[in-house]
Design an enzyme around this catalytic site. Structure first.
Site, PDB file in Angstrom:
ATOM      1  N   ALA A  65       0.951  -1.162   0.014  1.00  0.00           N
ATOM      2  CA  ALA A  65      -0.019   0.044   0.124  1.00  0.00           C
ATOM      3  C   ALA A  65       1.054   1.288   0.119  1.00  0.00           C
ATOM      4  O   ALA A  65       2.004   1.191   0.498  1.00  0.00           O
ATOM      5  CB  ALA A  65      -0.990  -0.042   1.295  1.00  0.00           C
ATOM      6  N   GLY A 109       0.505  -5.097   1.027  1.00  0.00           N
ATOM      7  CA  GLY A 109      -0.378  -4.846   0.118  1.00  0.00           C
ATOM      8  C   GLY A 109      -0.286  -5.710  -1.257  1.00  0.00           C
ATOM      9  O   GLY A 109      -1.252  -6.163  -1.767  1.00  0.00           O
ATOM     10  N   GLU A 112      -0.575  -9.209  -0.507  1.00  0.00           N
ATOM     11  CA  GLU A 112      -1.979  -9.627  -0.328  1.00  0.00           C
ATOM     12  C   GLU A 112      -3.158  -9.180  -1.166  1.00  0.00           C
ATOM     13  O   GLU A 112      -4.005 -10.086  -1.538  1.00  0.00           O
ATOM     14  CB  GLU A 112      -2.450  -8.472   0.940  1.00  0.00           C
ATOM     15  CG  GLU A 112      -1.986  -8.540   2.352  1.00  0.00           C
ATOM     16  CD  GLU A 112      -2.277  -7.275   3.105  1.00  0.00           C
ATOM     17  OE1 GLU A 112      -1.950  -6.479   2.904  1.00  0.00           O
ATOM     18  OE2 GLU A 112      -2.426  -7.740   4.546  1.00  0.00           O
ATOM     19  N   GLU A 132       4.895  -5.033   7.029  1.00  0.00           N
ATOM     20  CA  GLU A 132       4.167  -3.813   7.742  1.00  0.00           C
ATOM     21  C   GLU A 132       4.794  -3.644   9.227  1.00  0.00           C
ATOM     22  O   GLU A 132       4.609  -2.216   9.567  1.00  0.00           O
ATOM     23  CB  GLU A 132       2.487  -4.189   7.750  1.00  0.00           C
ATOM     24  CG  GLU A 132       1.980  -4.106   6.605  1.00  0.00           C
ATOM     25  CD  GLU A 132       1.812  -5.402   5.822  1.00  0.00           C
ATOM     26  OE1 GLU A 132       2.721  -6.451   6.214  1.00  0.00           O
ATOM     27  OE2 GLU A 132       0.997  -5.503   4.862  1.00  0.00           O
TER      28      GLU A 132
HETATM   29  N1  CAA Z   1       4.650   3.047  -0.753  1.00  0.00           N
HETATM   30  C1  CAA Z   1       5.019   4.153  -1.609  1.00  0.00           C
HETATM   31  N2  CAA Z   1       6.261   4.270  -2.166  1.00  0.00           N
HETATM   32  C2  CAA Z   1       6.956   3.282  -2.089  1.00  0.00           C
HETATM   33  C3  CAA Z   1       6.556   1.917  -1.506  1.00  0.00           C
HETATM   34  C4  CAA Z   1       5.520   2.012  -0.760  1.00  0.00           C
HETATM   35  N3  CAA Z   1       4.850   0.836  -0.309  1.00  0.00           N
HETATM   36  N4  CAA Z   1       7.697   1.013  -1.795  1.00  0.00           N
HETATM   37  C5  CAA Z   1       8.600   1.767  -2.412  1.00  0.00           C
HETATM   38  N5  CAA Z   1       8.144   2.936  -2.825  1.00  0.00           N
HETATM   39  C6  CAA Z   1       8.997   4.041  -3.588  1.00  0.00           C
HETATM   40  C7  CAA Z   1      10.114   4.440  -2.870  1.00  0.00           C
HETATM   41  O1  CAA Z   1       9.733   5.589  -1.780  1.00  0.00           O
HETATM   42  C8  CAA Z   1      10.959   4.900  -3.952  1.00  0.00           C
HETATM   43  O2  CAA Z   1      10.513   6.274  -4.419  1.00  0.00           O
HETATM   44  P1  CAA Z   1      11.799   7.444  -4.525  1.00  0.00           P
HETATM   45  O3  CAA Z   1      12.436   6.950  -5.844  1.00  0.00           O
HETATM   46  O4  CAA Z   1      10.800   8.563  -5.038  1.00  0.00           O
HETATM   47  O5  CAA Z   1      12.266   7.554  -3.373  1.00  0.00           O
HETATM   48  C9  CAA Z   1      10.828   4.104  -4.942  1.00  0.00           C
HETATM   49  O6  CAA Z   1       9.445   3.293  -4.797  1.00  0.00           O
HETATM   50  C10 CAA Z   1      11.762   3.161  -5.193  1.00  0.00           C
HETATM   51  O7  CAA Z   1      11.954   2.338  -3.779  1.00  0.00           O
HETATM   52  P2  CAA Z   1      13.334   2.205  -3.157  1.00  0.00           P
HETATM   53  O8  CAA Z   1      14.295   3.230  -3.537  1.00  0.00           O
HETATM   54  O9  CAA Z   1      13.045   1.926  -1.806  1.00  0.00           O
HETATM   55  O10 CAA Z   1      13.847   0.776  -3.820  1.00  0.00           O
HETATM   56  P3  CAA Z   1      14.761  -0.368  -3.134  1.00  0.00           P
HETATM   57  O11 CAA Z   1      14.944  -1.256  -4.299  1.00  0.00           O
HETATM   58  O12 CAA Z   1      16.065   0.277  -2.714  1.00  0.00           O
HETATM   59  O13 CAA Z   1      13.733  -1.079  -2.437  1.00  0.00           O
HETATM   60  C11 CAA Z   1      11.901  -2.032  -1.274  1.00  0.00           C
HETATM   61  C12 CAA Z   1      12.609  -1.799  -2.781  1.00  0.00           C
HETATM   62  C13 CAA Z   1      12.618  -3.362  -0.531  1.00  0.00           C
HETATM   63  C14 CAA Z   1      10.496  -2.882  -1.871  1.00  0.00           C
HETATM   64  C15 CAA Z   1      11.504  -0.859  -0.603  1.00  0.00           C
HETATM   65  O14 CAA Z   1      10.925   0.177  -1.404  1.00  0.00           O
HETATM   66  C16 CAA Z   1      10.606  -1.171   0.518  1.00  0.00           C
HETATM   67  O15 CAA Z   1      10.975  -1.602   1.660  1.00  0.00           O
HETATM   68  N6  CAA Z   1       9.376  -0.643   0.151  1.00  0.00           N
HETATM   69  C17 CAA Z   1       8.373  -0.728   1.283  1.00  0.00           C
HETATM   70  C18 CAA Z   1       7.641  -2.003   1.171  1.00  0.00           C
HETATM   71  C19 CAA Z   1       6.532  -1.904   2.415  1.00  0.00           C
HETATM   72  O16 CAA Z   1       6.814  -1.933   3.475  1.00  0.00           O
HETATM   73  N7  CAA Z   1       5.300  -2.403   2.090  1.00  0.00           N
HETATM   74  C20 CAA Z   1       4.423  -2.426   2.969  1.00  0.00           C
HETATM   75  C21 CAA Z   1       3.350  -1.247   2.929  1.00  0.00           C
HETATM   76  S1  CAA Z   1       2.164  -1.080   4.023  1.00  0.00           S
HETATM   77  C22 CAA Z   1       0.880  -2.135   3.547  1.00  0.00           C
HETATM   78  O17 CAA Z   1       0.991  -2.492   2.351  1.00  0.00           O
HETATM   79  C23 CAA Z   1      -0.272  -2.277   4.375  1.00  0.00           C
HETATM   80  C24 CAA Z   1      -1.332  -3.251   3.911  1.00  0.00           C
HETATM   81  O18 CAA Z   1      -1.221  -4.286   4.536  1.00  0.00           O
HETATM   82  C25 CAA Z   1      -2.445  -3.043   2.784  1.00  0.00           C
END
Ligand code: CAA
Length: 258
Positions: A65, A109, A112, A132
């Protein structure tokens, strides 16, 4: 409808949705989920579509998400909006089969969303996780519910509590994914399987989906009764007559979805 966050197309008898927010690794915002819902409405109404595929990019199916969108929300914002339920529920409500073709990250998400589909085909690059907990929240779109049903309690606890990612091999061993496919063949092989499904009798395909899903929502006896009654009703279909006649006559059946 003009889609901003997804690409929607039809390939043969398959409805294909490609998540398309590459700069945010296909993070799932409200608009994107609304767009998936609208695409599903179109595909369900389209008699030519017999199966739906959802895919992402090489790097990410979806990284979860949209954290930026959620960061400022408080309890009443999410409670009042019934966040996650409102528009995400359209996906498991779809009556036609849905395959998630997952390459790269399927996190939070994203994992999911994939689990809301009827099956997951994973590229050998796929990584699944429910991280999360690292954000001070818990999975909110079925991660604590569908994941244990797919991989068992121990692995689901491990993934949700430690935020550990699992790769495609571990996901297949655990029962989360149906097949592993080399990344460069993922879409081709998934579309071929979807086309196979779409070539069968649509009412029978829908009955099978409904019946398998019953296995998760009822006791064994209830589920067996549901299956038997549905099996009986298949004998009301012209496609049952056609399928069996074709077998006896040693020819290919021509199903008419009736
Ligand atoms: N939401 C918004 N933006 C996101 C995102 C997310 N879930 N995941 C990645 N992005 C964005 C980053 O902010 C980044 O944007 P910028 O270039 O503007 O900074 C871009 O995507 C590229 O990401 P990274 O630079 O972080 O890429 P990476 O290869 O170094 O890492 C990753 C990849 C491990 C997937 C890392 O991006 C990450 O950990 N993302 C978050 C994953 C996460 O926590 N997901 C759970 C979200 S909460 C949820 O989903 C609740 C639910 O149950 C519904």
């Amino acid at each position: 409808m003009n889609y901003e966050n997804i690409i929607v197309e039809t390939r043969g008898k398959v409805g294909l949705i490609t998540l398309n927010r590459p700069k945010a690794l296909n993070a799932l915002n409200d608009t994107l989920i609304d767009e998936i819902g609208a695409a599903f409405d179109g595909f369900e109404a389209d008699e030519n579509v017999g199966c739906i595929v959802i895919t992402g990019s090489e790097k990410a199916f979806a990284a979860g998400a949209d954290i930026g969108a959620m960061a400022g929300w408080n309890f009443m914002d999410v409670y009042k909006a019934n966040y996650i339920s409102r528009n995400w529920d359209r996906i498991p409500r779809c009556r036609k089969p849905v395959i998630a073709a997952v390459a790269g990250f399927a996190l939070g998400g994203g994992c999911e969303l994939a689990m809301m589909c009827d099956m997951i085909y994973a590229a050998d690059t796929a990584k699944f996780g429910q991280p999360e907990i690292k954000l001070g929240i818990l999975p909110g779109a079925g991660g604590t519910q569908r994941l244990p049903r797919a991989v068992g309690k121990a692995k689901a606890m491990d993934m949700c509590l430690t935020a550990r990612f699992i790769d495609a091999q571990e996901a297949e061993r655990a029962g989360l994914v149906a097949r592993i496919i080399p990344a460069d063949k993922l879409l081709e092989e998934t579309l071929a399987a979807a086309e196979t499904i779409a070539g069968f009798s649509l009412p029978v395909v829908m009955m099978i989906k409904e019946s398998v899903n019953r296995a998760y929502e009822s006791s064994l006896q209830e589920g067996l009764l549901f299956e038997r009654r549905t099996f009986h009703s298949a004998f009301a279909l012209a496609d049952q007559k056609e399928g069996m006649a074709a077998f006896v006559e040693k020819r290919k059946p021509a199903f008419r979805d009736s």
